[in-house]
Design an enzyme around this catalytic site. Sequence first.
Site, PDB file in Angstrom:
ATOM      1  N   ASP A 101      36.726 -26.387  48.469  1.00  0.00           N
ATOM      2  CA  ASP A 101      36.189 -25.990  49.770  1.00  0.00           C
ATOM      3  C   ASP A 101      35.387 -27.170  50.325  1.00  0.00           C
ATOM      4  O   ASP A 101      34.526 -27.714  49.636  1.00  0.00           O
ATOM      5  CB  ASP A 101      35.251 -24.790  49.542  1.00  0.00           C
ATOM      6  CG  ASP A 101      35.274 -23.802  50.669  1.00  0.00           C
ATOM      7  OD1 ASP A 101      35.222 -24.244  51.832  1.00  0.00           O
ATOM      8  OD2 ASP A 101      35.304 -22.586  50.403  1.00  0.00           O
ATOM      9  N   ASP A 202      35.992 -25.330  55.806  1.00  0.00           N
ATOM     10  CA  ASP A 202      35.101 -24.271  56.275  1.00  0.00           C
ATOM     11  C   ASP A 202      34.868 -24.380  57.785  1.00  0.00           C
ATOM     12  O   ASP A 202      34.586 -25.473  58.293  1.00  0.00           O
ATOM     13  CB  ASP A 202      33.771 -24.444  55.524  1.00  0.00           C
ATOM     14  CG  ASP A 202      32.819 -23.298  55.750  1.00  0.00           C
ATOM     15  OD1 ASP A 202      33.159 -22.164  55.391  1.00  0.00           O
ATOM     16  OD2 ASP A 202      31.721 -23.542  56.297  1.00  0.00           O
ATOM     17  N   GLU A 253      39.713 -22.774  58.061  1.00  0.00           N
ATOM     18  CA  GLU A 253      39.130 -21.489  58.453  1.00  0.00           C
ATOM     19  C   GLU A 253      38.814 -21.565  59.941  1.00  0.00           C
ATOM     20  O   GLU A 253      38.008 -22.391  60.370  1.00  0.00           O
ATOM     21  CB  GLU A 253      37.853 -21.212  57.660  1.00  0.00           C
ATOM     22  CG  GLU A 253      37.323 -19.817  57.958  1.00  0.00           C
ATOM     23  CD  GLU A 253      35.851 -19.616  57.605  1.00  0.00           C
ATOM     24  OE1 GLU A 253      35.463 -18.465  57.357  1.00  0.00           O
ATOM     25  OE2 GLU A 253      35.082 -20.592  57.601  1.00  0.00           O
ATOM     26  N   HIS A 326      35.361 -13.845  50.280  1.00  0.00           N
ATOM     27  CA  HIS A 326      33.952 -13.641  49.919  1.00  0.00           C
ATOM     28  C   HIS A 326      33.090 -13.224  51.110  1.00  0.00           C
ATOM     29  O   HIS A 326      31.901 -12.996  50.934  1.00  0.00           O
ATOM     30  CB  HIS A 326      33.427 -14.936  49.306  1.00  0.00           C
ATOM     31  CG  HIS A 326      33.475 -16.070  50.286  1.00  0.00           C
ATOM     32  ND1 HIS A 326      34.666 -16.623  50.726  1.00  0.00           N
ATOM     33  CD2 HIS A 326      32.506 -16.715  50.955  1.00  0.00           C
ATOM     34  CE1 HIS A 326      34.418 -17.556  51.610  1.00  0.00           C
ATOM     35  NE2 HIS A 326      33.114 -17.648  51.772  1.00  0.00           N
ATOM     36  N   ASP A 327      33.672 -13.175  52.308  1.00  0.00           N
ATOM     37  CA  ASP A 327      32.908 -12.758  53.496  1.00  0.00           C
ATOM     38  C   ASP A 327      33.327 -11.379  53.991  1.00  0.00           C
ATOM     39  O   ASP A 327      32.777 -10.886  54.976  1.00  0.00           O
ATOM     40  CB  ASP A 327      33.150 -13.743  54.662  1.00  0.00           C
ATOM     41  CG  ASP A 327      32.645 -15.143  54.361  1.00  0.00           C
ATOM     42  OD1 ASP A 327      31.653 -15.265  53.625  1.00  0.00           O
ATOM     43  OD2 ASP A 327      33.250 -16.103  54.869  1.00  0.00           O
TER      44      ASP A 327
HETATM   45  C1  GLC Z   1      32.337 -19.691  56.314  1.00  0.00           C
HETATM   46  C2  GLC Z   1      32.144 -19.235  54.889  1.00  0.00           C
HETATM   47  C3  GLC Z   1      30.901 -18.406  54.819  1.00  0.00           C
HETATM   48  C4  GLC Z   1      29.736 -19.274  55.225  1.00  0.00           C
HETATM   49  C5  GLC Z   1      29.970 -19.904  56.604  1.00  0.00           C
HETATM   50  C6  GLC Z   1      29.002 -21.025  56.864  1.00  0.00           C
HETATM   51  O1  GLC Z   1      32.586 -18.660  57.184  1.00  0.00           O
HETATM   52  O2  GLC Z   1      33.279 -18.544  54.456  1.00  0.00           O
HETATM   53  O3  GLC Z   1      30.690 -17.850  53.541  1.00  0.00           O
HETATM   54  O4  GLC Z   1      28.556 -18.526  55.267  1.00  0.00           O
HETATM   55  O5  GLC Z   1      31.248 -20.465  56.719  1.00  0.00           O
HETATM   56  O6  GLC Z   1      29.293 -22.143  56.084  1.00  0.00           O
END
Ligand code: GLC
Length: 560
Positions: A101, A202, A253, A326-327
Amino acid sequence: MNQIQKDWWRTATIYQIYPKSFCDSADKGIGDIKGIISKLDYLKTLGIDAIWLTPIYQSPMIDNGYDISDYYTINPDFGCMADFDLLLEIAHQKGMRIILDIVVNHTSTAHQWFKSALGNKDSEYRDYYIWKDPINAQAPTNWQSKFGGNAWALDEKTNQYYLHLFAKEQADLNWENPKVRDEVKDIISFWAEKGVDGFRLDVINLISKQQDYQNDYQGDGRRFYTDGPRVHEYLQEISDAVFNQYGSVTVGEMSSTSLEECQQYSSLDGKELSMVFNFHHLKIDYQNGEKWTETPFDFLQLKSIFNHWQQGMSGKGWSALFWCNHDQPRIVTRLGNDQEYRVESAKMLATSLHMMQGTPYVYQGEEIGMTNPGYTSIEQYRDLESINMYDIMRHQQGKSEQDVLAILAQKSRDNSRTPIQWNSEKHAGFTNGTPWLQVAENYPDVNVEQALKDENSVFYYYQRLIALRKEVAVITTGDYTDLAPEHAQLFCYRRRSDQQTLICINNYYAESVEYALPAELAVAKGKYILGNYPGLLTDDVACLVKLRPYECRVLLFEHQ
Ligand code: GLC
């Protein structure tokens, strides 16, 4: 060979590990790299091709590693570089790739760049971040942080604000500065040189901000930095310099994005990224776009979003397919029935996703049908977003304790972060210490050991789905049509190539229902290749399919 056949990841399934909750090898209550190594055979049995690890770098862990303070060091909670090298080596020996990541929209405020920049306008790192003067002694814009509150924090010494789209301990990097982009290339090259096979980027569509920094009177500011003016240029620059040099697989993402942008991010010419995550299909239990509500999901909307993306990406880009991460709360609790039909609905949901075009991601524990834990007190939560939102909902919005806890039980990110349930021993076999987050109470029944003993378990069903993707070409190559978009209970779609037609029928509810196959198929020679109820896989394809609660069936027709 065409492009689609050439890339290994188009028929692959990727498994996501959240190291903190995966497996603790040292009784600390926190998972670690050695714990992951000890479970590689288990992952091999599942049949996955690659592992995506959420951040394992040095971090104060305000946002569980998404606040990186040193991109070149392993977080001691997780182990050391020698542990990581060993993980990479053993995973490769076993034929599994490793994806890391990369969090470069922001760094931790504990990063040495930020520490040097804070309070010092002359620091060589000042321009690594985004600083603005106050306006009328207030923050420069009214933008909201994704975790609640204003998105700017004051540096008192210099009387300037820095931008943080997430927590105030996560300062946004200034991608306009070419030195920042060079640092990013160096970071990625460092890990690629070690033999890391790919990268998950990310919130990568937030890196280019519109430079006029204006107030947003219609929203929270996101339209001024989402899919921003230079984002494609930046991604092409990084791809040219690193990803394409190393042949890395990449998944971006994409927050609040659009189909058109994603077609470009993941275009088949490989100029930017291999594939993209988008989240539209998971906003179907939001109320008027608001996540922090307790709302049932909108089934017709779910199908229409999948239809839009499946058809729109076909031949243009590539999707990362996912229900969980995980979110996000656990899908079997969210869209299935985690009580009476836990196994059936977990399998049905997996089927309806895995028969689509894209690369499926399985989030740790999903493969055994893990559920939300059903916490009943704010003391049980650890996630900073959940705790911030608890405060805002209780104290600014005046919602009752009961209502707020019900919302968190449905929406909190901690729902998916509970430790993996390995067996029925204390703390589900995750640790001999005290787990950092409480294990879900159903672990004596729902756990890996149990699943491996039961041939009808969710685990073996995922194993079959993962294998099927490699055996049946149309899953990767076929076009996509929703056969019953208005049906209030069934999600039924067709995948078709020159050689094959696949029909995927899913009952999303606890009531039985009948479905008549399209006339041309009712007479064709087809066979059932998968179903989530034991038995009943027969080559005899009846025209009228009767589906029991949460039942799904997959049929395959070989063209003559
Ligand atoms: C992404 C991650 C999340 C994090 C955010 C800020 O959405 O998946 O867990 O809090 O980015 O880095």
